[in-house]
Design a protein around this motif. Structure first.
Motif, PDB file in Angstrom:
ATOM      1  N   ASP A   1      56.614   8.241  42.792  1.00 54.32           N
ATOM      2  CA  ASP A   1      57.973   7.887  42.374  1.00 54.32           C
ATOM      3  C   ASP A   1      58.370   6.519  42.910  1.00 54.32           C
ATOM      4  O   ASP A   1      57.577   5.825  43.549  1.00 54.32           O
ATOM      5  N   GLN A   2      59.609   6.119  42.647  1.00 55.07           N
ATOM      6  CA  GLN A   2      60.086   4.784  43.014  1.00 55.07           C
ATOM      7  C   GLN A   2      60.151   4.561  44.515  1.00 55.07           C
ATOM      8  O   GLN A   2      60.153   3.426  44.970  1.00 55.07           O
ATOM      9  N   THR A   3      60.201   5.625  45.296  1.00 50.34           N
ATOM     10  CA  THR A   3      60.268   5.478  46.750  1.00 50.34           C
ATOM     11  C   THR A   3      58.884   5.509  47.400  1.00 50.34           C
ATOM     12  O   THR A   3      58.781   5.380  48.609  1.00 50.34           O
ATOM     13  N   GLY A   4      57.839   5.701  46.589  1.00 48.97           N
ATOM     14  CA  GLY A   4      56.485   5.745  47.113  1.00 48.97           C
ATOM     15  C   GLY A   4      55.977   7.134  47.434  1.00 48.97           C
ATOM     16  O   GLY A   4      54.857   7.297  47.897  1.00 48.97           O
ATOM     17  N   ARG A   5      56.789   8.155  47.176  1.00 47.26           N
ATOM     18  CA  ARG A   5      56.352   9.523  47.426  1.00 47.26           C
ATOM     19  C   ARG A   5      55.499  10.020  46.255  1.00 47.26           C
ATOM     20  O   ARG A   5      55.749   9.689  45.103  1.00 47.26           O
ATOM     21  N   GLU A   6      54.517  10.839  46.575  1.00 47.46           N
ATOM     22  CA  GLU A   6      53.697  11.441  45.533  1.00 47.46           C
ATOM     23  C   GLU A   6      54.400  12.694  45.032  1.00 47.46           C
ATOM     24  O   GLU A   6      54.850  13.526  45.811  1.00 47.46           O
TER      25      GLU A   6
ATOM     26  N   PRO B   1      61.774   8.804  36.737  1.00 47.89           N
ATOM     27  CA  PRO B   1      60.777   7.791  36.398  1.00 47.89           C
ATOM     28  C   PRO B   1      59.381   8.220  36.871  1.00 47.89           C
ATOM     29  O   PRO B   1      59.190   8.581  38.019  1.00 47.89           O
ATOM     30  N   GLY B   2      58.451   8.237  35.928  1.00 50.28           N
ATOM     31  CA  GLY B   2      57.097   8.689  36.199  1.00 50.28           C
ATOM     32  C   GLY B   2      56.784  10.013  35.521  1.00 50.28           C
ATOM     33  O   GLY B   2      55.628  10.351  35.308  1.00 50.28           O
TER      34      GLY B   2
ATOM     35  N   PHE C   1      55.016  12.434  52.893  1.00 58.36           N
ATOM     36  CA  PHE C   1      54.592  11.051  53.082  1.00 58.36           C
ATOM     37  C   PHE C   1      54.023  10.934  54.483  1.00 58.36           C
ATOM     38  O   PHE C   1      54.709  11.141  55.469  1.00 58.36           O
ATOM     39  N   LEU C   2      52.752  10.633  54.558  1.00 59.87           N
ATOM     40  CA  LEU C   2      52.082  10.493  55.847  1.00 59.87           C
ATOM     41  C   LEU C   2      51.641   9.052  56.018  1.00 59.87           C
ATOM     42  O   LEU C   2      50.625   8.628  55.469  1.00 59.87           O
TER      43      LEU C   2
END
Length: 95
Positions: A61-66, A33-34, A89-90
């Protein structure tokens, strides 16, 4: 003996270079997705873009990662995902 080993190493290195710079024969990465190709190929066929050219696409993505994906335009004008990178992810870098 050393010359034979050096020749073999050189042959392997040359073969690996031509394999990487050639065309991608695999199916590439599965869309997530994306991804531009998630749910099928885009309707536009990128008629003006040269075959074999690549371009990046960045999304969350769906987990918030770029996520950054690299696409290559195939001879039939479809897109193939050839690389996918997840950026770290920072939590402290977000406001």
């Amino acid at each position: 003996m050393i010359q034979i080993i050096a020749a073999a190493v050189t042959a392997v290195l040359v073969a690996s270079c031509t394999a990487v710079s050639g065309s991608y024969s695999s199916q590439g990465y599965a869309p997530i997705p994306g991804s531009i190709t998630y749910g099928g190929q885009p309707r536009t066929k990128l008629a003006r873009s040269p075959i074999g050219s690549s371009f990046p696409h960045t999304f969350t993505d769906q987990t918030g990662r770029e996520v950054e994906e690299i696409y290559i335009i195939q001879p039939d004008r479809t897109l193939l995902i050839v690389q996918r990178h997840y950026r770290p992810f920072l939590a402290w870098s977000r406001n």
